[in-house]
Design an enzyme around this catalytic site. Structure first.
Site, PDB file in Angstrom:
ATOM      1  N   GLY A 218      81.624  61.777  -6.242  1.00  0.00           N
ATOM      2  CA  GLY A 218      80.829  62.072  -7.419  1.00  0.00           C
ATOM      3  C   GLY A 218      79.789  63.132  -7.089  1.00  0.00           C
ATOM      4  O   GLY A 218      79.893  63.864  -6.105  1.00  0.00           O
ATOM      5  N   ILE A 219      78.736  63.195  -7.899  1.00  0.00           N
ATOM      6  CA  ILE A 219      77.713  64.223  -7.723  1.00  0.00           C
ATOM      7  C   ILE A 219      76.355  63.559  -7.552  1.00  0.00           C
ATOM      8  O   ILE A 219      76.119  62.472  -8.066  1.00  0.00           O
ATOM      9  CB  ILE A 219      77.710  65.187  -8.937  1.00  0.00           C
ATOM     10  CG1 ILE A 219      76.862  66.421  -8.652  1.00  0.00           C
ATOM     11  CG2 ILE A 219      77.251  64.488 -10.206  1.00  0.00           C
ATOM     12  CD1 ILE A 219      77.027  67.522  -9.681  1.00  0.00           C
ATOM     13  N   GLY A 220      75.468  64.208  -6.799  1.00  0.00           N
ATOM     14  CA  GLY A 220      74.121  63.671  -6.629  1.00  0.00           C
ATOM     15  C   GLY A 220      73.712  63.597  -5.176  1.00  0.00           C
ATOM     16  O   GLY A 220      74.412  64.060  -4.269  1.00  0.00           O
ATOM     17  N   GLY A 221      72.554  62.981  -4.936  1.00  0.00           N
ATOM     18  CA  GLY A 221      71.984  62.905  -3.602  1.00  0.00           C
ATOM     19  C   GLY A 221      72.824  62.129  -2.620  1.00  0.00           C
ATOM     20  O   GLY A 221      73.011  62.548  -1.466  1.00  0.00           O
ATOM     21  N   MET A 222      73.378  60.984  -3.049  1.00  0.00           N
ATOM     22  CA  MET A 222      74.155  60.160  -2.124  1.00  0.00           C
ATOM     23  C   MET A 222      75.444  60.858  -1.674  1.00  0.00           C
ATOM     24  O   MET A 222      75.727  60.915  -0.469  1.00  0.00           O
ATOM     25  CB  MET A 222      74.453  58.797  -2.749  1.00  0.00           C
ATOM     26  CG  MET A 222      75.073  57.787  -1.780  1.00  0.00           C
ATOM     27  SD  MET A 222      76.849  58.031  -1.489  1.00  0.00           S
ATOM     28  CE  MET A 222      77.491  57.691  -3.140  1.00  0.00           C
ATOM     29  N   GLU A 243      87.794  65.012  -9.618  1.00  0.00           N
ATOM     30  CA  GLU A 243      87.633  65.537 -10.971  1.00  0.00           C
ATOM     31  C   GLU A 243      86.555  66.606 -11.005  1.00  0.00           C
ATOM     32  O   GLU A 243      86.676  67.617 -11.674  1.00  0.00           O
ATOM     33  CB  GLU A 243      87.298  64.422 -11.959  1.00  0.00           C
ATOM     34  CG  GLU A 243      85.957  63.739 -11.722  1.00  0.00           C
ATOM     35  CD  GLU A 243      85.672  62.646 -12.729  1.00  0.00           C
ATOM     36  OE1 GLU A 243      86.539  62.363 -13.572  1.00  0.00           O
ATOM     37  OE2 GLU A 243      84.574  62.066 -12.674  1.00  0.00           O
ATOM     38  N   GLY A 341      85.456  59.716 -15.226  1.00  0.00           N
ATOM     39  CA  GLY A 341      86.666  59.321 -14.521  1.00  0.00           C
ATOM     40  C   GLY A 341      86.507  58.097 -13.650  1.00  0.00           C
ATOM     41  O   GLY A 341      87.403  57.794 -12.855  1.00  0.00           O
ATOM     42  N   LYS A 368      59.152  52.830 -16.481  1.00  0.00           N
ATOM     43  CA  LYS A 368      58.103  53.734 -16.949  1.00  0.00           C
ATOM     44  C   LYS A 368      56.702  53.150 -16.749  1.00  0.00           C
ATOM     45  O   LYS A 368      55.721  53.877 -16.661  1.00  0.00           O
ATOM     46  CB  LYS A 368      58.322  54.067 -18.423  1.00  0.00           C
ATOM     47  CG  LYS A 368      59.535  54.957 -18.669  1.00  0.00           C
ATOM     48  CD  LYS A 368      59.687  55.302 -20.137  1.00  0.00           C
ATOM     49  CE  LYS A 368      60.881  56.227 -20.370  1.00  0.00           C
ATOM     50  NZ  LYS A 368      61.056  56.549 -21.815  1.00  0.00           N
TER      51      LYS A 368
END
Length: 445
Positions: A218-222, A243, A341, A368
């Site tokens: 996937g995408i991101g920091g991890m 994907e 996906g 928040k």
């Protein structure tokens, strides 16, 4: 007439091109980096003369003018298949609507007539000497979109890379109504900086990886942290079948780890369906014969994934409950992302011999009001959308470990899931499991 003459004949201004759009039309901007920025601006200028124009896109990477210039939806209604951070803000403000889907099925919605297209507007690289335009960073379901369209407008952008594809990767000048020239920077989505928690999650997954696997990230920091771990490790001959291609893969190519030599499907070729990232990534992909784009109906098809014996899928999620249900789309009723996906790859990884799927999340988040909350919940009751059902829950990962859930009974699941929750919340989760009658008295505390 040669292709250059035909190009000149069809070349118009964005303002002229968008006159094709009529009241009540469905307009498709395709997805992510194929967003037609100049055409979007020109269409937004027609706000006062159009009514009930519906627009589809996904993973918007730049401000969308048909949204920004028409906040009351007098002319335009913006619909997204999957959310970027920008799309999330639009949804929060009531400026856009989400369309549920599975990525592997997205093209079929167009092909079967469920998603009509009156006018398709998409960005492409410049035409080649044979009259063809590459679909560049967005194969996805581009061909199905354009096949369904009554009219096609191409926005030519010299900053987009030319990318080779296995199919559904180009269109000819003879098939389009108009061409405009955009000259806009491509949307950028540099990978997020990995936190210490991201690095710990990545370290928990790393022991499950080995030479010759085919990897979906996937995408991101991890994922970026995991890419860094692999890049600095002794692992070799990793394959790519994903994907979404991001900068995490670029690190692996640069370190010589991604060779695609051991892939059972399309050996020697890294495969992706959509891409967004940095300028460095786009430059790396331009005319790169080692990499292929492919339609989402192929990339995300579990029947394709099952042919890759050592397939490893790693994605993120938002929360899970003690039954093993996974939410990756909403926080309560607030929309965050989309199914994308995730279920495709969880399904396909399980079908593959020796396949593995991991869904990762931090154990807590800060709300928040500044209060720390657990991402492991006793049960979902606040309207959270379930992305992966408990019957398909794979290996779940936090900074506190990995819980492999396949085949476990409810009491085993509760014990495994609580073991990767933040220690500050474990006692209350045990109490909830007892009340829900999914805690065995001899379970470890």
């Amino acid at each position: 007439m040669n292709v250059y003459e035909e190009y000149q004949k069809k070349l118009v201004t964005p303002q002229e091109a968008v006159k094709l759009v009529k009241d009540g039309d469905w307009v498709d901007f395709s997805q992510t980096c194929s967003f037609p920025e100049a055409l979007d601006e020109a269409l937004a200028q027609r706000r006062d003369e159009l009514r009930d124009v519906k627009i589809r896109c996904a993973i918007s990477m730049k401000p969308v003018q048909v949204v920004e210039q028409d906040p009351e939806h007098k002319a335009f209604t913006y619909n997204v298949w999957h959310c970027s951070g920008l799309d999330r803000k639009y949804l929060d403000r009531g400026l856009a609507f989400y369309t549920p889907m599975l990525f592997r099925d997205c093209g079929s919605y167009y092909r079967r007539g469920y998603a009509p297209v009156n006018v398709a507007m998409v960005s492409v690289p410049p035409m080649d000497s044979h009259g063809y335009f590459s679909y560049s960073l967005t194969n996805c379901c581009m061909q199905e979109v354009l096949d369904a369209a009554d009219h096609i407008i191409l926005e030519v952008n010299e900053h987009l890379p030319v990318i080779y594809g296995m199919e559904g990767d180009h269109i000819h000048i003879s098939q389009v109504d108009y061409v405009v020239e955009g000259h806009r920077d491509v949307g950028l989505a540099p990978g997020g900086e990995a936190t210490e928690t991201d690095r710990q999650i990545a370290a928990n997954i790393f022991p499950y990886l080995y030479d010759g696997i085919t990897l979906q990230l996937g995408i991101g920091g991890m994922p970026n942290a995991l890419g860094g771990l692999i890049a600095g490790s002794d692992l070799k001959d990793i394959g790519m079948h994903t994907e979404l291609m991001s900068d995490g893969y670029l690190k692996l190519y640069q370190a010589g780890k991604l060779t695609n030599r051991k892939k059972p499907v399309l050996r020697g070729k890294g495969v992706f369906s959509i891409c967004n990232g940095s300028r460095e990534l786009y430059a790396f992909l331009d005319h790169n014969m080692d990499i292929l784009s492919a339609p989402m109906r192929f990339v995300n098809d579990p029947c394709v994934l099952r042919r890759m014996d050592h397939f490893v899928s790693i994605n993120s999620c938002i929360a899970m409950d003690l039954y093993g249900q996974v939410c990756s789309e909403t926080s309560g009723t607030r929309h965050i992302s989309g199914t994308g996906g995730q279920l495709d790859f969880v399904t396909g990884a399980y079908m593959a011999d020796h396949g593995q799927a991991f869904l990762a999340m931090t154990s807590t988040f800060t709300d928040k009001a500044g209060a720390r909350r657990s991402r492991v919940l006793p049960r979902f009751t606040g309207g959270d959308v379930i992305t992966t059902p408990r019957t398909q829950a794979p290996s779940m990962v936090t900074e506190f470990g990995v819980a492999r859930l396949s085949g476990l009974s409810t009491w085993q699941r509760a014990e495994a899931i609580i073991s990767i929750a933040h220690p500050d919340f474990r006692e209350e989760l045990i109490a909830a499991a007892q009340a829900q009658k999914i805690w065995r008295q001899s379970n470890k505390r």
